[in-house]
Motif scaffolding. Structure first.
Motif, short mmCIF file in Angstrom:
data_model
loop_
_atom_site.label_atom_id
_atom_site.label_comp_id
_atom_site.label_asym_id
_atom_site.label_seq_id
_atom_site.Cartn_x
_atom_site.Cartn_y
_atom_site.Cartn_z
N PHE A 148 0.82 -1.20 0.00
CA PHE A 148 0.00 0.00 0.00
C PHE A 148 0.86 1.25 0.00
O PHE A 148 1.98 1.24 0.51
N GLN A 149 0.29 2.33 -0.53
CA GLN A 149 0.88 3.66 -0.37
C GLN A 149 0.16 4.34 0.80
O GLN A 149 -1.04 4.16 0.98
N LEU A 150 0.90 5.14 1.56
CA LEU A 150 0.31 5.89 2.65
C LEU A 150 0.53 7.38 2.37
O LEU A 150 1.67 7.83 2.23
N TRP B 62 -4.75 10.86 7.00
CA TRP B 62 -3.94 9.82 6.37
C TRP B 62 -4.83 9.02 5.43
O TRP B 62 -5.99 8.75 5.74
N LEU C 77 -4.76 5.42 3.14
CA LEU C 77 -4.11 4.17 2.73
C LEU C 77 -4.64 3.83 1.35
O LEU C 77 -5.84 3.67 1.15
N GLN D 196 -4.45 1.55 -2.29
CA GLN D 196 -4.00 0.40 -3.09
C GLN D 196 -4.91 0.32 -4.30
O GLN D 196 -6.09 -0.01 -4.17
N ILE E 18 -3.89 0.92 10.79
CA ILE E 18 -3.29 0.34 9.58
C ILE E 18 -3.27 -1.18 9.65
O ILE E 18 -3.29 -1.88 8.64
N GLU F 236 -1.20 -4.19 7.26
CA GLU F 236 -0.96 -3.86 5.85
C GLU F 236 0.50 -3.48 5.62
O GLU F 236 1.11 -2.79 6.45
N ILE G 250 3.24 -1.33 4.06
CA ILE G 250 3.40 0.00 3.46
C ILE G 250 4.69 0.03 2.64
O ILE G 250 5.77 -0.19 3.17
N ILE H 227 5.54 6.13 1.38
CA ILE H 227 4.84 7.14 2.16
C ILE H 227 5.09 8.51 1.51
O ILE H 227 6.23 8.86 1.19
N PHE I 2 7.15 2.53 10.17
CA PHE I 2 6.83 1.72 8.99
C PHE I 2 8.12 1.29 8.29
O PHE I 2 8.49 1.83 7.24
N ALA J 162 8.55 0.54 4.38
CA ALA J 162 8.45 1.59 3.36
C ALA J 162 9.82 1.88 2.76
O ALA J 162 10.72 2.38 3.43
#
Length: 281
Positions: free
Chosen positions: A4-6, A17, A19, A21, A55, A58, A60, A63, A87, A90
């Motif tokens: 996922f991108q945050l 924030w 999340l 995908q 979160i 998941e 990450i 970010i 995280f 990331a």
């Protein structure tokens, strides 16, 4: 497990924030990160307490963080360190300014003027890749024209100077139940006076139509246009875009002013997250 991108848009008091995908996205809110008030350790503690449980498990992979105080390289370093600690999966952690977040949200990869009109105010010319020109943000004491704090200060002045007409004085007293001593204490002695002053801007949106209210709104935006938008020659070449609760609340006035000044009005967004999701997809 899919990565996922945050994305983050953070002020000093609240952070949003997202999340992301593919087309899936989830929104979360936490306490804001103010790098001038929090050290790395405190950021890590807050993120572990307020964001990490939401979160869940998941993974990450990247970010993209936009926030207040990120024009200072030391602050950027501190925030990046905190995010990497919370995280560790990331591989990419980008930390940038709130005005860059606003520019990417409203302009995407196109050229344009990006303005923030929230508790504070700011403006820049975005050339599609980077902020090529910016107008100096002087904060709520010396600047922040057109912001919630600026407008709220005008409302307070009208009340304390007894400038409001009788009906508005009565409405103000009934709504806020405050007096001169409390106001002066909150502004000069208590923390976050800019937020306190901005809270009075709500009085303007609740009393639209009264000439005194309309004058405060229009005068405040005129000051912003003159001190910021007018400083960029590009304002007459590309769309002028706005982000922020104040811009969204009074978008009709912004539209009228752009028309009268011969400017092309672009997007007006309450907050930048929707545009940032589009940009980073």
């Amino acid at each position: 497990m899919a990565a996922f991108q945050l994305l983050a848009d953070s002020g000093a008091t609240k952070a949003e924030w997202c999340l992301v995908q593919g087309k899936k996205q989830k929104i979360f809110f936490t306490t804001g990160i103010s790098p001038y008030l929090m050290n790395t350790e405190q950021m890590v503690k807050m993120l572990n307490k307020e964001l990490k449980p939401a979160i869940k498990k998941e993974t990450i992979s990247a970010i993209h963080y936009y926030g207040t105080g990120c024009g200072n390289p030391e602050n950027v370093k501190s925030i990046r360190k905190a995010l990497k600690e919370v995280f560790p999966t990331a591989k990419k952690v980008d930390v940038d300014t709130d005005i860059m977040g606003a520019a990417r949200a409203v302009c995407g990869s196109s050229k344009g003027i990006a303005c923030i009109l929230g508790t504070g105010s700011n403006a820049c010319y975005f050339n599609g890749k980077r902020i090529a020109k910016s107008s100096p943000g002087l904060g709520y004491i010396l600047g922040d024209e057109g912001s919630g704090a600026f407008m709220g200060r005008k409302v307070i002045q009208h009340f304390l100077y007894n400038t409001f007409e009788g009906d508005l004085m009565t409405k103000f007293e009934q709504k806020f139940k405050t007096d001169r001593l409390e106001i002066l204490d909150k502004v000069y002695r208590q923390p976050l006076p800019n937020k306190y002053m901005a809270s009075f801007a709500l009085f303007l949106s609740e009393n639209r139509g009264h000439y005194m209210i309309e004058n405060i709104i229009e005068d405040s935006f005129n000051d912003f246009f003159f001190n910021h938008i007018y400083k960029f020659k590009e304002s007459w070449l590309y769309p002028v875009n706005f982000v922020g609760g104040v811009a969204f609340a009074f978008k009709d006035v912004l539209k009228e002013l752009c028309n009268s000044y011969g400017l092309q009005l672009g997007r007006i967004m309450k907050n930048p997250m929707e545009g940032l999701v589009e940009y980073h997809r």
